[in-house]
Each structure stands twice: as C-alpha cells, then as structure tokens.
Design a protein around this motif. Structure first.
Motif, PDB file in Angstrom:
ATOM      1  N   SER A  30      -4.131 -22.653  38.942  1.00 41.41           N
ATOM      2  CA  SER A  30      -5.073 -23.695  39.373  1.00 41.41           C
ATOM      3  C   SER A  30      -5.731 -24.404  38.190  1.00 41.41           C
ATOM      4  O   SER A  30      -6.299 -25.486  38.354  1.00 41.41           O
ATOM      5  CB  SER A  30      -6.152 -23.096  40.280  1.00 41.41           C
ATOM      6  N   ASP A  31      -5.681 -23.811  36.987  1.00 40.50           N
ATOM      7  CA  ASP A  31      -6.288 -24.426  35.808  1.00 40.50           C
ATOM      8  C   ASP A  31      -5.387 -25.473  35.157  1.00 40.50           C
ATOM      9  O   ASP A  31      -5.834 -26.222  34.290  1.00 40.50           O
ATOM     10  CB  ASP A  31      -6.600 -23.353  34.753  1.00 40.50           C
ATOM     11  N   ILE A  32      -4.125 -25.521  35.544  1.00 37.12           N
ATOM     12  CA  ILE A  32      -3.152 -26.370  34.860  1.00 37.12           C
ATOM     13  C   ILE A  32      -3.225 -27.800  35.383  1.00 37.12           C
ATOM     14  O   ILE A  32      -3.312 -28.037  36.599  1.00 37.12           O
ATOM     15  CB  ILE A  32      -1.733 -25.800  35.038  1.00 37.12           C
ATOM     16  N   ARG A  33      -3.206 -28.741  34.468  1.00 44.70           N
ATOM     17  CA  ARG A  33      -3.174 -30.164  34.810  1.00 44.70           C
ATOM     18  C   ARG A  33      -2.006 -30.811  34.074  1.00 44.70           C
ATOM     19  O   ARG A  33      -1.918 -30.737  32.844  1.00 44.70           O
ATOM     20  CB  ARG A  33      -4.479 -30.867  34.399  1.00 44.70           C
ATOM     21  N   LEU A  34      -1.110 -31.446  34.807  1.00 46.47           N
ATOM     22  CA  LEU A  34       0.006 -32.152  34.201  1.00 46.47           C
ATOM     23  C   LEU A  34      -0.236 -33.654  34.262  1.00 46.47           C
ATOM     24  O   LEU A  34      -0.902 -34.152  35.180  1.00 46.47           O
ATOM     25  CB  LEU A  34       1.314 -31.817  34.928  1.00 46.47           C
ATOM     26  N   GLU A  35       0.301 -34.356  33.304  1.00 51.56           N
ATOM     27  CA  GLU A  35       0.134 -35.812  33.273  1.00 51.56           C
ATOM     28  C   GLU A  35       0.766 -36.448  34.508  1.00 51.56           C
ATOM     29  O   GLU A  35       1.897 -36.135  34.876  1.00 51.56           O
ATOM     30  CB  GLU A  35       0.788 -36.381  32.008  1.00 51.56           C
ATOM     31  N   GLY A  36      -0.001 -37.315  35.162  1.00 57.40           N
ATOM     32  CA  GLY A  36       0.508 -38.005  36.348  1.00 57.40           C
ATOM     33  C   GLY A  36       0.556 -37.143  37.590  1.00 57.40           C
ATOM     34  O   GLY A  36       1.220 -37.505  38.573  1.00 57.40           O
ATOM     35  N   MET A  37      -0.178 -36.041  37.590  1.00 50.40           N
ATOM     36  CA  MET A  37      -0.086 -35.091  38.700  1.00 50.40           C
ATOM     37  C   MET A  37      -0.742 -35.633  39.965  1.00 50.40           C
ATOM     38  O   MET A  37      -1.863 -36.155  39.936  1.00 50.40           O
ATOM     39  CB  MET A  37      -0.743 -33.771  38.308  1.00 50.40           C
ATOM     40  N   ALA A  38      -0.027 -35.519  41.078  1.00 50.62           N
ATOM     41  CA  ALA A  38      -0.554 -35.863  42.392  1.00 50.62           C
ATOM     42  C   ALA A  38      -0.909 -34.574  43.132  1.00 50.62           C
ATOM     43  O   ALA A  38      -0.647 -33.468  42.650  1.00 50.62           O
ATOM     44  CB  ALA A  38       0.469 -36.676  43.180  1.00 50.62           C
TER      45      ALA A  38
END
Length: 774
Positions: A30-38
C-alpha cells in the motif's frame, strides 16, 4: 550438534525486519506509488445468487476522473478464469453472481474517490435465483446448482484426489478407509458419538488485500501481499497467455496472512484493470471487503470412537462436511487435510472417514491457519474426554495410552510420526498440573498432529562476496513469521560470517529462484534446508578453489569457521576468492534445489504437533469463560530462533482462543451481518491469561536444518477443544458448537435449547442446538 552448541542458530538474535517495522520504514504494497498510477474500486453483488441480465456503464464512464469500467462481458482475448485447485473463479462475475459481495464491475479512475463515487452510476439488472446458503440446502435433492459445469483442474492442487465432475454441489470428495471399522465398533466395550460444529471465521490480518499491477508491452509486473508469489505468477501467465518470464511478482513486506493470503486473490482482477487501461492500477480493499473475499471452511463433523475395556482405541468413523462457499479456492486441499488430520497422533487401527467440500452461495472459503486440523481436532479431542469419562479414566492417561511413539505409522502411506508426543504430553502436564484447582475452574489438555510442509520443492542461491559478506536469494515471503531472520542465522552459521554481514534478497520472481509456497509451516524446514545446502555447495566450491591455489588435494584442507586451514594457516573465504581470481570483490554462487526425493520423498515433510493445555474459570451467572492459564509445547525439532518459535506458538494459541470463544461470521439469510471491525470479535490483550508457559521440545528429529521442523500452527489446533473440555470439567456443561460465547455457555448451563446461527441450518433460518447433555 546439540541445542545450545551453535554460534548463531538456536539463539534469539535481533529480527532482520524488526527495526524497519517498529520505526515505520518498512515498505508494504500500500506504500508503493508508481508513475501514472490509476485506482480501482469494485461494484459488488447485492444478491447471493442471481443471473446478470445487463450492465449499463455509460453513465459511470461520464463521471469525472473515470478512465474505464470493466465487467465480465469485457474480458475478451484472455482466459477469464483462475484457480490453483479448480479453475472455477472468474475475474469478475460472468453470467451470474454466486455470493453476496461478489465483484460485478470494476471502476478505474484517476483517484480512489472518483472511482468510489462512480460505482453508484453503474446500472445492473439481475434476475434473482434460489440460493443454497448452507450445506444441508446445497446437498438436498433438486437443490439449485452453484456451478452448472465441471471446470478444469488447476496446476497446484497439492494432492492426487481427482476433482468432482458430477453435476451437483459437491466440490471435492475424500474417502479414507483402513482396517475394519464396522467390526471394531461391533466388538467395542465403549463407544461415543456426536455431532460437532466449527464456526465460519475470518483470518483478520492487519493488512487487507492490496495489489498494484502494471501491464505493458514488456509484460506484467504485480506488487502484492501474496504468500505464494510463484503460484500467483502461474495463474496470471495462464490468464494473459504470457510466458513466465513476462510475469513478475514483487512482494514487499506483508502485514500478516495466516493462510488468508495463500494462493491467488485480487491479483488477476487488478491485472486485468491495468491490461484494460495500459497503465499501472492499484486495488486496495477495505477490511469489510477483505472479509467478503475469503474465510475458513466452517464444518459439521459427525464422529464416533470406539475403545476396549482397557481404554485402547479400536476405531474411528467420521463424516465431515465443509462449507466451501461459492468457489473452490483451497477447499479441496482443506478436505484432504481434514480427512487425514481427524486421526490425530493416535494409534487407531480401524478408520473410515468421508469428507465433502460443498459449494454454497456464501463467501469463498480457503486456507486458514491450521486448515483441516482446526475443524477436526475440536470434535476428536472433545470426544476423547467423553470417552475417558465413560471409561472412568483420567483424560491425560487415556491420551498417553493411545499416543503413537516416534517412528510409528499413524496413517497408512504417510511418513511415520517424527515426534515424541508422549514426552511432549509429560512436559505439558508437569507444567500445567502444579496446583489444585478451586471450584468452578477447569483444566484440560489436547493433542494434534498435522501432515504439514506441503510439497518440498524449494530452491535457494547463496552469493559469497570478496569481503566475506553473504547474500541469500530466496522466494519465501516474509509476512511476520521471521523467515528472513532464520535464513540469515543458517547462512551465518554455515559460512562462519558475522550475522550483520548476511543479507536476504526476497521476494521477486524475476530475481529469486522458485519456492513452492510460503505456508503449511514449511519455510524453516524447506527454505532453511535449501539455504543450508546452498551454503554447503558454496563451501565445496571454495574448498576446491583453495586446493587449486594451494596446489593440494581438497581432502587435505580442514574446514574451519569462515574458511579453511592448511599447514597451520587459516584462510578466510575472502582470502581464497582474492587469490583464486586475482582481483578484489569477486564472488561465487552456491545453489540448492529441493524436490520430493531422498529423505524428502515421503510425505508429509514433517508432522506438525499440537500439545496444549489450559486452565479456565467460568462465570456461571453470565456464561463468560476466562482463560486463566495457557501452556503450549512447541515440538519444533530445533528452534533456530527460540523467541520467535515461542511467539509463533503464542500467536497460534491466541487464534485458537478466538475461534474457541468469540470468532464467528454470522449469516442471516443471504446477508453477512457482522463483517466489520466492530462486530467481528477477535481476542484482545485483555483476553490473554496472566500466566503463559511456552515450552519447546528440541529433539532434532526433523528433516529441516539441524533437525528442525515447522511450527506456527500446531498450538492453535487443540485450543478450542481444550476450552470446551475445561468448561465441562468446571461446570458439567458439554457444548459441541463453537464459539463458546457467553450466551451459548449460559444457555448450556441452564439446559435450555438456544437458537444459534450456523451455516448448516435451514436456509435463512437460525438452527437450534440440542441441549448440553446430548
């Protein structure tokens, strides 16, 4: 080596993941954020069983921030079904829904709020169908079918029994039969029989299900809280028709699993959302949604046991019905394990067991800590106490008389028992029976033996660097059980390295070698042994390199901690590497591949032992049971990390306390009424006893490293039966339905016939429990 003679093993070193977790630096999915994530949110069925007539997504697509809406009719070009045991589970409901809460449509939006708000704009027309909400209804003549067709078998069933192909609601049938049970009962001096009910429960990991998927031209990458990443990879590859090297599962830290994150859960649905929009998508469920995703198999067990006049067990017969829910998940294997584990660790020369996993229109059931054993240990251990009373014998002595010794076969065709259970029981009783109990208090013990370990297929890589540091590369998921710490200890012990210089790399299917799964208490035994063998492979290479450098035979070199000795000089591994390659910072790789061969050819890999005792007091005015004392014996062969082994036993026993006293998912008709944080009651710190004794039996009799074998489930299995038997000891009230809630106990104490919820009663009606004397 004996316990205590190791440098790092059999010592409670600091946890490898401890500092990151207590400081908040640990990275979870849940901590991970990817570029362009929807972000995705799910529309769920309001019916337990209904045909989908139409789905109108036009208005939802017009909502601000919405990128796409998916339903079962949009899954063209892929295989929309998955399942490791039976491929019966659609990514989204196709044609009809099979339980209330089943995902029907997925909204993908720029942010979570937009996705959530757009759910109200999806219009679904249903034709409600008759539902089977319990086992009796599902097995009735002419019952509506949950599934009208037979499905393909999955690739990771885990056992040989064929899947059911009949047009009925039986998902799996298991039959065991040895000796002559009918003759044993006809010639028995004493018999007992009864019907027992085990509750529907939720594993309640602190982290709900969460996954992030990124489908692009290079393939599919998924971040997930999965316990079995390689099995999930296999399911995803089949769904999208991709080669295995095009599917990558990355598992950050996992916030608990207890079996509920075994196998494939929301990863395919998350992946198909990314496949649809060609950008990363995150799907994170709430606790309430997680409770609609999976649970344990609740059970009804009809059982009877026979004994001769001296108290020797003659026979056991059992009919086990498991409420599997809407999809197979892992219930076929749960059925196999329940049938095996109802025998327990006892000599039973004649047995006949029939076990049925039954489809119903309820939440799909799957793995749950101790699966199969929890459901059947409660009735068997309760009945042993009943038989002891019939015989006029002490329940402990009756168990002692019938417990199998190490090396005895308790189940034809399976590995002989690899534990000293009579010794475990003596250790337990010595600790538990220190003082007489006052009136209104009860004491009880219980034993179990589970065919654990799963298939022993694991592989590991150990890289030894030019400065003497070591990396362990493995595919085992760290979900709080301490596997990363344990393999560090083993590698440090074998390589003679400083434990701070051992690093664990896990778990990324593009990098780490194959491991069958993280579950069945197998990681210390299988992965620990793979790491040990990989270290020894590296040492063999290094010894040969040293012989080459020193111009001698490898047999002339004496192995010492962290290197070799030759002609009075100690050569460290880093010295060998430097001299062999002529360069600094070079490294070598040791490898190990375990399979079902040699001493691992016979299953189970080990028998996981439960040996637990409790003392309780009962408030006869309210029916509340207070657990005053808990004693567990962890028969783990060798505790690689004693403190974590004890912690696993305490955690397991605490889950048993929840199942025994309070935990139960309750249906009223087709509606789950307590699927939330407030109404589903798990144990709190205030429920734990003031006195807890966590004992370890370390006989080094396992197939794992240094004689270790798995732990973490065994101490759970006897606890509900111990509580029920201790209740009877204290009050004379025999209750055969869990959990032992205050109301249920209060009514039993007064001989009343309560109306109690259980999924085995008539559809939509709360069944009645017979009175306590039954």
């Amino acid at each position: 080596m004996k316990p205590g003679e190791f440098r790092f093993v059999n010592h409670s070193v600091p946890r490898e993941d401890g500092l990151a977790k207590v400081t908040g630096r640990a990275v979870f999915t849940s901590d991970i954020r990817l570029e362009g994530m929807a972000y995705a949110k799910l529309l769920r069925s309001p019916f337990a069983h209904a045909r989908i007539l139409s789905i109108d997504t036009a208005e939802a697509l017009r909502q601000p921030g919405v990128i796409a809406v998916l339903s079962g009719s949009d899954l063209h070009g892929i295989d929309p079904y998955y399942g490791h045991a039976v491929k019966d589970h659609p990514l989204l409901a196709i044609g009809k829904v099979r339980f209330l809460g089943e995902p029907v449509a997925a909204i993908v939006a720029e942010d979570e709020r937009s996705a959530y708000e757009a759910l109200e704009s999806v219009r679904v027309d249903y034709e409600e169908l008759p539902a089977v909400l319990d086992v009796d209804s599902a097995l009735a003549e002419g019952a509506p079918l949950v599934h009208e067709i037979a499905y393909r078998t999955g690739g990771f069933r885990g056992f040989d029994d064929p899947a059911s192909t009949q047009p009925d609601n039986i998902c799996q049938k298991i039959h065991l039969d040895w000796g002559d049970a009918a003759a044993a009962f006809s010639g028995a001096a004493h018999t007992v029989e009864g019907e027992f009910f085990f509750p529907m429960a939720y594993a309640y990991a602190m982290e709900p299900y969460v996954a992030i998927a990124d489908y692009n031209d290079d393939g599919l990458t998924v971040y997930s809280s999965a316990q079995h990443p390689f099995i999930v990879r296999n399911d995803l590859a089949k769904i999208f028709g991709l080669a295995l090297n095009r599917v990558r599962l990355i598992i950050p830290f996992v916030g608990g699993g207890y079996g509920s994150k075994s196998y494939t859960k929301i990863e395919p649905l998350t992946a198909v959302c990314s496949w649809k929009v060609r950008r990363p998508v995150k799907l994170q469920l709430s606790v309430e949604e997680a409770m609609l995703t999976t649970r344990n198999d609740d059970a009804r067990v009809r059982i009877r046991m026979a004994a001769d006049r001296e108290g020797r067990f003659l026979g056991l017969e059992a009919t086990i019905h498991l409420n599997t829910g809407a999809y197979a998940e892992n219930s076929p294997l749960v059925a196999r394990r329940a049938a095996n584990r109802v025998i327990g660790p006892y000599r039973i020369p004649n047995a006949k067991v029939d076990c049925y996993a039954v489809y119903t229109n309820t939440i799909p059931a799957s793995s749950f800590r101790g699966f199969g054993a929890t459901q059947v240990t409660f009735p068997r251990e309760s009945q042993i106490d009943e038989l002891a009373e019939r015989l006029g014998r002490d329940p402990v002595e009756l168990r002692r008389k019938n417990l199998a010794a190490r090396g005895e076969t308790i189940h034809p065709g399976l590995r002989p028992l690899d534990a000293d259970l009579p010794g475990d029981l003596s250790m337990l009783v010595e600790a538990l029976a220190e003082r007489p109990l006052p009136k209104g208090h009860g004491r009880a013990v219980g034993c179990s033996a589970s065919d654990a370990g799963s298939d022993p297929v694991s592989s590991a890589v150990v890289q030894v660097y030019g400065d003497g540091s070591v990396s362990v590369v493995m595919g085992t998921t760290e979900m709080g059980q301490g596997s990363h710490t344990v393999v560090r200890q083993i590698a440090a012990e074998e390589m003679g390295a400083v434990i701070e210089n051992v690093r664990v790399v896990s778990c990324d299917t593009a990098i780490t070698p194959f491991d069958r799964s993280t579950g069945a208490s197998r990681s210390t035994t299988t992965m620990g042994r793979a790491v040990l063998e990989a270290c020894r492979d590296a040492i063999s290479q290094l010894r040969n390199m040293a012989a080459d450098v020193l111009k001698t035979n490898p047999e002339n070199l004496v192995l010492e901690g962290g290197g070799i000795a030759f002609q009075g000089r100690h050569w460290r591994w880093q010295d060998v590497l430097r001299e062999f390659f002529g360069l600094p910072d070079c490294s070598i790789i040791g490898r190990a591949y375990l399979r079902k061969a040699g001493d691992l050819a016979m299953l189970p890999l080990f028998w996981e032992i439960g040996c637990t005792g409790v003392e309780v007091s009962v408030d006869t005015e309210t029916g509340k049971i207070h657990l005053d004392r808990l004693v567990t014996v962890g028969d783990v062969g060798l505790a690689i990390h004693p403190a974590m082994a004890e912690g696993q036993d305490l955690g397991a026993a605490t889950m048993g306390l929840g199942l025994g006293l309070s935990e139960e998912l309750v249906y009223e008709g087709q509606q789950l009424v307590n699927g939330n944080l407030l109404d589903y009651r798990v144990p709190r710190f205030s429920d734990l006893p003031l006195q807890v004794d966590l004992l370890l039996a370390q006989n080094q009799d396992g197939t794992g490293p240094y004689g270790a074998k798995g732990g973490g489930e065994g101490s759970l299995n006897p606890v509900p039966a111990c509580l029920a038997n201790a209740l009877y000891s204290a009050t004379g009230a025999r209750v055969r339905r869990l959990p032992l809630t205050p109301e249920r106990v209060w009514r039993a104490l007064r001989g009343r016939t309560p109306e109690l919820p259980n999924s085995f009663g008539s559809s939509g009606v709360r069944p009645q429990e017979k009175n306590s004397g039954r």
